[in-house]
Design a protein around this motif. Structure first.
Motif, PDB file in Angstrom:
ATOM      1  N   ILE A 129       0.837  -1.209   0.000  1.00  0.00           N
ATOM      2  CA  ILE A 129       0.000   0.000   0.000  1.00  0.00           C
ATOM      3  C   ILE A 129       0.867   1.251   0.000  1.00  0.00           C
ATOM      4  O   ILE A 129       0.587   2.208  -0.731  1.00  0.00           O
ATOM      5  CB  ILE A 129      -0.980  -0.032   1.188  1.00  0.00           C
ATOM      6  N   LEU A 130       1.929   1.269   0.793  1.00  0.00           N
ATOM      7  CA  LEU A 130       2.842   2.411   0.793  1.00  0.00           C
ATOM      8  C   LEU A 130       3.461   2.601  -0.589  1.00  0.00           C
ATOM      9  O   LEU A 130       3.546   3.723  -1.093  1.00  0.00           O
ATOM     10  CB  LEU A 130       3.929   2.215   1.846  1.00  0.00           C
ATOM     11  N   SER A 131       3.852   1.525  -1.222  1.00  0.00           N
ATOM     12  CA  SER A 131       4.447   1.612  -2.564  1.00  0.00           C
ATOM     13  C   SER A 131       3.429   2.081  -3.598  1.00  0.00           C
ATOM     14  O   SER A 131       3.769   2.843  -4.505  1.00  0.00           O
ATOM     15  CB  SER A 131       5.031   0.260  -2.979  1.00  0.00           C
ATOM     16  N   ILE A 132       2.186   1.632  -3.477  1.00  0.00           N
ATOM     17  CA  ILE A 132       1.133   2.089  -4.390  1.00  0.00           C
ATOM     18  C   ILE A 132       0.953   3.603  -4.232  1.00  0.00           C
ATOM     19  O   ILE A 132       0.882   4.351  -5.217  1.00  0.00           O
ATOM     20  CB  ILE A 132      -0.192   1.344  -4.134  1.00  0.00           C
ATOM     21  N   ARG A 133       0.886   4.053  -2.991  1.00  0.00           N
ATOM     22  CA  ARG A 133       0.724   5.487  -2.707  1.00  0.00           C
ATOM     23  C   ARG A 133       1.927   6.277  -3.249  1.00  0.00           C
ATOM     24  O   ARG A 133       1.760   7.319  -3.879  1.00  0.00           O
ATOM     25  CB  ARG A 133       0.578   5.719  -1.203  1.00  0.00           C
ATOM     26  N   ASN A 134       3.131   5.770  -3.029  1.00  0.00           N
ATOM     27  CA  ASN A 134       4.340   6.447  -3.515  1.00  0.00           C
ATOM     28  C   ASN A 134       4.413   6.483  -5.035  1.00  0.00           C
ATOM     29  O   ASN A 134       5.063   7.358  -5.605  1.00  0.00           O
ATOM     30  CB  ASN A 134       5.595   5.794  -2.940  1.00  0.00           C
ATOM     31  N   ALA A 135       3.752   5.533  -5.683  1.00  0.00           N
ATOM     32  CA  ALA A 135       3.708   5.512  -7.155  1.00  0.00           C
ATOM     33  C   ALA A 135       2.641   6.460  -7.691  1.00  0.00           C
ATOM     34  O   ALA A 135       2.493   6.606  -8.900  1.00  0.00           O
ATOM     35  CB  ALA A 135       3.454   4.094  -7.649  1.00  0.00           C
ATOM     36  N   GLY A 136       1.889   7.109  -6.796  1.00  0.00           N
ATOM     37  CA  GLY A 136       0.912   8.106  -7.217  1.00  0.00           C
ATOM     38  C   GLY A 136      -0.507   7.599  -7.380  1.00  0.00           C
ATOM     39  O   GLY A 136      -1.353   8.302  -7.942  1.00  0.00           O
ATOM     40  N   TYR A 137      -0.781   6.409  -6.900  1.00  0.00           N
ATOM     41  CA  TYR A 137      -2.122   5.836  -7.028  1.00  0.00           C
ATOM     42  C   TYR A 137      -2.799   5.790  -5.662  1.00  0.00           C
ATOM     43  O   TYR A 137      -2.128   5.601  -4.647  1.00  0.00           O
ATOM     44  CB  TYR A 137      -2.057   4.417  -7.598  1.00  0.00           C
ATOM     45  N   PRO A 138      -4.120   5.908  -5.646  1.00  0.00           N
ATOM     46  CA  PRO A 138      -4.816   5.770  -4.360  1.00  0.00           C
ATOM     47  C   PRO A 138      -4.916   4.285  -3.984  1.00  0.00           C
ATOM     48  O   PRO A 138      -5.472   3.498  -4.748  1.00  0.00           O
ATOM     49  CB  PRO A 138      -6.202   6.366  -4.635  1.00  0.00           C
ATOM     50  N   PRO A 139      -4.368   3.922  -2.837  1.00  0.00           N
ATOM     51  CA  PRO A 139      -4.434   2.507  -2.446  1.00  0.00           C
ATOM     52  C   PRO A 139      -5.814   2.158  -1.893  1.00  0.00           C
ATOM     53  O   PRO A 139      -6.539   3.026  -1.403  1.00  0.00           O
ATOM     54  CB  PRO A 139      -3.373   2.402  -1.352  1.00  0.00           C
ATOM     55  N   PRO A 140      -6.172   0.902  -1.973  1.00  0.00           N
ATOM     56  CA  PRO A 140      -7.455   0.480  -1.400  1.00  0.00           C
ATOM     57  C   PRO A 140      -7.374   0.453   0.124  1.00  0.00           C
ATOM     58  O   PRO A 140      -6.290   0.339   0.696  1.00  0.00           O
ATOM     59  CB  PRO A 140      -7.636  -0.931  -1.953  1.00  0.00           C
ATOM     60  N   LEU A 141      -8.509   0.546   0.754  1.00  0.00           N
ATOM     61  CA  LEU A 141      -8.589   0.383   2.205  1.00  0.00           C
ATOM     62  C   LEU A 141      -8.629  -1.108   2.506  1.00  0.00           C
ATOM     63  O   LEU A 141      -9.495  -1.821   1.999  1.00  0.00           O
ATOM     64  CB  LEU A 141      -9.844   1.052   2.755  1.00  0.00           C
ATOM     65  N   THR A 142      -7.706  -1.565   3.310  1.00  0.00           N
ATOM     66  CA  THR A 142      -7.663  -2.997   3.631  1.00  0.00           C
ATOM     67  C   THR A 142      -7.533  -3.249   5.123  1.00  0.00           C
ATOM     68  O   THR A 142      -7.189  -4.357   5.532  1.00  0.00           O
ATOM     69  CB  THR A 142      -6.507  -3.700   2.891  1.00  0.00           C
ATOM     70  N   ASP A 143      -7.815  -2.263   5.937  1.00  0.00           N
ATOM     71  CA  ASP A 143      -7.779  -2.468   7.388  1.00  0.00           C
ATOM     72  C   ASP A 143      -8.860  -3.461   7.802  1.00  0.00           C
ATOM     73  O   ASP A 143      -9.958  -3.477   7.239  1.00  0.00           O
ATOM     74  CB  ASP A 143      -8.022  -1.158   8.139  1.00  0.00           C
ATOM     75  N   TYR A 144      -8.554  -4.239   8.828  1.00  0.00           N
ATOM     76  CA  TYR A 144      -9.528  -5.208   9.311  1.00  0.00           C
ATOM     77  C   TYR A 144     -10.831  -4.532   9.744  1.00  0.00           C
ATOM     78  O   TYR A 144     -11.913  -5.023   9.445  1.00  0.00           O
ATOM     79  CB  TYR A 144      -8.960  -6.036  10.478  1.00  0.00           C
ATOM     80  N   ILE A 145     -10.730  -3.401  10.421  1.00  0.00           N
ATOM     81  CA  ILE A 145     -11.945  -2.754  10.915  1.00  0.00           C
ATOM     82  C   ILE A 145     -12.822  -2.273   9.755  1.00  0.00           C
ATOM     83  O   ILE A 145     -14.054  -2.296   9.850  1.00  0.00           O
ATOM     84  CB  ILE A 145     -11.624  -1.607  11.910  1.00  0.00           C
ATOM     85  N   TYR A 146     -12.209  -1.896   8.653  1.00  0.00           N
ATOM     86  CA  TYR A 146     -12.977  -1.524   7.467  1.00  0.00           C
ATOM     87  C   TYR A 146     -13.726  -2.758   6.942  1.00  0.00           C
ATOM     88  O   TYR A 146     -14.911  -2.672   6.596  1.00  0.00           O
ATOM     89  CB  TYR A 146     -12.055  -0.929   6.402  1.00  0.00           C
ATOM     90  N   TYR A 147     -13.043  -3.884   6.892  1.00  0.00           N
ATOM     91  CA  TYR A 147     -13.671  -5.140   6.494  1.00  0.00           C
ATOM     92  C   TYR A 147     -14.845  -5.463   7.423  1.00  0.00           C
ATOM     93  O   TYR A 147     -15.928  -5.848   6.960  1.00  0.00           O
ATOM     94  CB  TYR A 147     -12.635  -6.263   6.536  1.00  0.00           C
ATOM     95  N   ALA A 148     -14.637  -5.301   8.731  1.00  0.00           N
ATOM     96  CA  ALA A 148     -15.674  -5.614   9.711  1.00  0.00           C
ATOM     97  C   ALA A 148     -16.895  -4.708   9.538  1.00  0.00           C
ATOM     98  O   ALA A 148     -18.031  -5.135   9.781  1.00  0.00           O
ATOM     99  CB  ALA A 148     -15.122  -5.488  11.126  1.00  0.00           C
ATOM    100  N   ARG A 149     -16.674  -3.492   9.109  1.00  0.00           N
ATOM    101  CA  ARG A 149     -17.800  -2.595   8.844  1.00  0.00           C
ATOM    102  C   ARG A 149     -18.562  -3.023   7.594  1.00  0.00           C
ATOM    103  O   ARG A 149     -19.787  -2.916   7.543  1.00  0.00           O
ATOM    104  CB  ARG A 149     -17.303  -1.158   8.678  1.00  0.00           C
ATOM    105  N   LEU A 150     -17.823  -3.456   6.584  1.00  0.00           N
ATOM    106  CA  LEU A 150     -18.465  -3.907   5.340  1.00  0.00           C
ATOM    107  C   LEU A 150     -19.184  -5.240   5.529  1.00  0.00           C
ATOM    108  O   LEU A 150     -20.234  -5.471   4.920  1.00  0.00           O
ATOM    109  CB  LEU A 150     -17.413  -4.078   4.234  1.00  0.00           C
ATOM    110  N   PHE A 151     -18.587  -6.107   6.325  1.00  0.00           N
ATOM    111  CA  PHE A 151     -19.095  -7.469   6.509  1.00  0.00           C
ATOM    112  C   PHE A 151     -19.238  -7.759   7.999  1.00  0.00           C
ATOM    113  O   PHE A 151     -18.412  -8.489   8.566  1.00  0.00           O
ATOM    114  CB  PHE A 151     -18.158  -8.491   5.853  1.00  0.00           C
ATOM    115  N   PRO A 152     -20.255  -7.196   8.640  1.00  0.00           N
ATOM    116  CA  PRO A 152     -20.409  -7.427  10.082  1.00  0.00           C
ATOM    117  C   PRO A 152     -20.542  -8.922  10.381  1.00  0.00           C
ATOM    118  O   PRO A 152     -21.192  -9.662   9.647  1.00  0.00           O
ATOM    119  CB  PRO A 152     -21.705  -6.691  10.436  1.00  0.00           C
ATOM    120  N   GLY A 153     -19.861  -9.342  11.427  1.00  0.00           N
ATOM    121  CA  GLY A 153     -19.866 -10.764  11.773  1.00  0.00           C
ATOM    122  C   GLY A 153     -20.913 -11.073  12.758  1.00  0.00           C
ATOM    123  O   GLY A 153     -21.279 -12.095  13.114  1.00  0.00           O
TER     124      GLY A 153
END
Length: 153
Positions: A129-153
């Protein structure tokens, strides 16, 4: 414990796909990024083979194409979830004897290996993700808590 690890591995599969989709959509061909993503795919496959007593380690730093990475990650994800579905609660404390890439013998509990596989992937996704950002692209959100919000368990 089975449900906990199934959720972690489902998150891991989702996060890997988010990264891969970002690379494909943005046509990112940065060698460092591809090497790290290949490493994640190889390492997950190696650990799976170890845990099912079929150790035949791939060279973890060999570079795959994005298509090959996608196939490997999909296969790894399926294998890991199938494996978790077969485990009984007592299996998580069972010890596994294996050899690392240098041939040194080690023994760890299954639950520690499972935690390592997910943590290892998360660590390298952070680098990617850091390398994607440094290359000038917006990286995807991949934090676990973001996943948990999208897919509540």
């Amino acid at each position: 414990m089975t449900e906990y690890f199934k959720r972690l591995f489902s998150f891991n599969n989702w996060a890997n796909k988010e990264i891969l989709d970002c690379l494909i959509i943005n046509n990112i061909e940065d060698e460092k990024i591809i090497r790290l993503m290949s490493h994640v795919a190889h390492a997950q496959g190696n650990w799976y083979k170890r845990i099912v007593n079929q150790q035949n380690d791939a060279m973890v730093w060999s570079v795959l194409s994005l298509e090959e990475i996608g196939r490997q990650l999909e296969q790894n994800g399926k294998h890991w979830l199938d494996y978790l579905n077969r485990l009984q609660e007592v299996d998580f404390r069972r010890s596994l004897h294996y050899r690392n890439l240098q041939g040194q013998p080690f023994t760890n509990d299954i639950q520690d290996i499972l935690a390592h596989v997910v943590n290892h992937s998360t660590y390298h996704r952070g680098q990617i993700i850091l390398s994607i950002r440094n290359a000038g692209y917006p990286p995807p959100l991949t934090d676990y808590i973001y996943y948990a919000r999208l897919f509540p368990g």
